[in-house]
Design an enzyme around this catalytic site. Sequence first.
Site, short mmCIF file in Angstrom:
data_model
loop_
_atom_site.label_atom_id
_atom_site.label_comp_id
_atom_site.label_asym_id
_atom_site.label_seq_id
_atom_site.Cartn_x
_atom_site.Cartn_y
_atom_site.Cartn_z
N TRP A 125 21.21 29.89 22.95
CA TRP A 125 19.83 29.51 22.60
C TRP A 125 19.13 30.66 21.90
O TRP A 125 18.37 30.43 20.94
CB TRP A 125 19.06 29.03 23.83
CG TRP A 125 19.64 27.74 24.35
CD1 TRP A 125 20.34 27.57 25.51
CD2 TRP A 125 19.66 26.47 23.69
NE1 TRP A 125 20.76 26.27 25.62
CE2 TRP A 125 20.36 25.57 24.52
CE3 TRP A 125 19.14 26.00 22.49
CZ2 TRP A 125 20.56 24.23 24.18
CZ3 TRP A 125 19.33 24.66 22.14
CH2 TRP A 125 20.03 23.80 22.99
N ASP A 196 11.72 32.42 25.74
CA ASP A 196 12.14 31.03 25.95
C ASP A 196 12.59 30.97 27.41
O ASP A 196 13.64 31.50 27.76
CB ASP A 196 13.29 30.68 25.00
CG ASP A 196 13.89 29.31 25.31
OD1 ASP A 196 13.34 28.58 26.16
OD2 ASP A 196 14.93 28.97 24.69
N LYS A 220 14.03 20.72 32.81
CA LYS A 220 14.94 21.30 33.80
C LYS A 220 14.21 21.41 35.15
O LYS A 220 14.52 20.69 36.08
CB LYS A 220 15.46 22.68 33.38
CG LYS A 220 16.53 22.59 32.28
CD LYS A 220 15.93 22.90 30.96
CE LYS A 220 16.88 23.17 29.83
NZ LYS A 220 17.99 22.29 29.60
N1 PMP Z 1 16.29 26.82 25.15
C1 PMP Z 1 16.99 26.72 26.28
C2 PMP Z 1 17.15 27.93 27.16
C3 PMP Z 1 17.58 25.50 26.64
O1 PMP Z 1 18.28 25.39 27.75
C4 PMP Z 1 17.39 24.38 25.78
C5 PMP Z 1 17.97 23.01 26.10
N2 PMP Z 1 18.97 22.91 26.96
C6 PMP Z 1 16.67 24.54 24.61
C7 PMP Z 1 16.12 25.77 24.33
C8 PMP Z 1 16.46 23.40 23.65
O2 PMP Z 1 15.66 22.46 24.26
P1 PMP Z 1 15.21 21.10 23.57
O3 PMP Z 1 16.37 20.20 23.63
O4 PMP Z 1 14.03 20.66 24.40
O5 PMP Z 1 14.80 21.41 22.16
#
Ligand code: PMP
Length: 386
Positions: A125, A196, A220
């Site tokens: 991420w 994030d 989550k």
């Molecule tokens: N950042 C992290 C740490 C994640 O775990 C996730 C999704 N699993 C995201 C960003 C992306 O999230 P989204 O699908 O809501 O865009």
Amino acid sequence: MRDHRDTGGVTDGSVAREDGSVTERVWNFSPGPATLPQQVLEQAGERVRSLPSAGASILEVSHRSSSFRAILDEAESNLRELLEVPDEHRVLFLQGGASLQFSMAPMNLLRGSARTGAYVVTGSWGDKAVAEARKEGDVVVVWDGGPSGYSSVPDLAQLEVADDSAYLHITSNETIQGVELPAGSEPSSGPFLIADASSDFLSRPIPLERYGLLSAGAQKNAGPVGLTIALIREDVLARIPEGLASMLAYRTYAEHGSLYNTPPVFAIDVLMLVTRWIRDEIGGLDKMHERNGEKAALLYEGIDTSDGFYRGHAQAGARSLMNVTFKLPDGTLDTAFLSGAAANGMLELKGHRSVGGIRASIYNAMPLEGVRALRAFMDEFRLRNS
Ligand code: PMP
């Protein structure tokens, strides 16, 4: 299938239907959208039927109604209470998922700036965040775990980060690899942090003073998908240039109390119920963190005492309390593990394709009982296959 027991509002378990029948609930180890507290699901179900005071479903009420106003205010005040949000931080409710934040943060705080955005990349991420930031301005990656397979995290206080960087971006928990920055590891000086925190938000206290901007997708620990929570400091808000598209400027949400357009009403309502659950049933974030530590320890102990049968992905000091990732001695055993677990009511344990093996996501709402069931299965599977 396992039996269903009530362990005082913090359990997964059976759901009684109005007609008296009972629906089956598995132990859901999904990385997100993820398991929610049973009590919250029941309350949300009630509110879908009819919201007390509104005489209508939560799915039907106007975002300008007094009923929703009360929900929005309580969601914010509960978050402030749980996270001890400083007065100089604003609480914003956004959409677009956690991924939009990869663009929105640098669009607001890097675009057109002479400064550089510093990024710590501890997993997939963080890597995505860098790719989006490069479209907005100058980026420097100050630490990259990629070459070592994203299995460790740096000591943030030891990193060389230019003081005049626009910010230092971190991913507090990397959901795919299962590596998490240790609690309280924020450096005490240097540029403000952008985090994030999608997959460990509300799992532990956070020293928000150091964070200029912290955001999290709700799906989550905080509620259903469709809502992103952002905490942004006033002085950081003040740096945002004029002229950005309204929906992509944090300032718009701050100036309109997150009601510039229609916010995700239902997701905010469920977030509010989740914050009540953490406060009233768990006893706050210190307790939540302690519980999460106990749950994760059960699984890591299962790995560490397996004589090398299970191999954890994350190195010591980087192990996530939220996503426990490990491999079996041989990838061909993965299918047997997953189907054996499923037969025992434990689902969504397949590791992300980029890592392989097993990933057990044990967010706030996963009861200790579910983790115990997985640990027992791990021990039994090892004995049968070693
Ligand atoms: N950042 C992290 C740490 C994640 O775990 C996730 C999704 N699993 C995201 C960003 C992306 O999230 P989204 O699908 O809501 O865009």
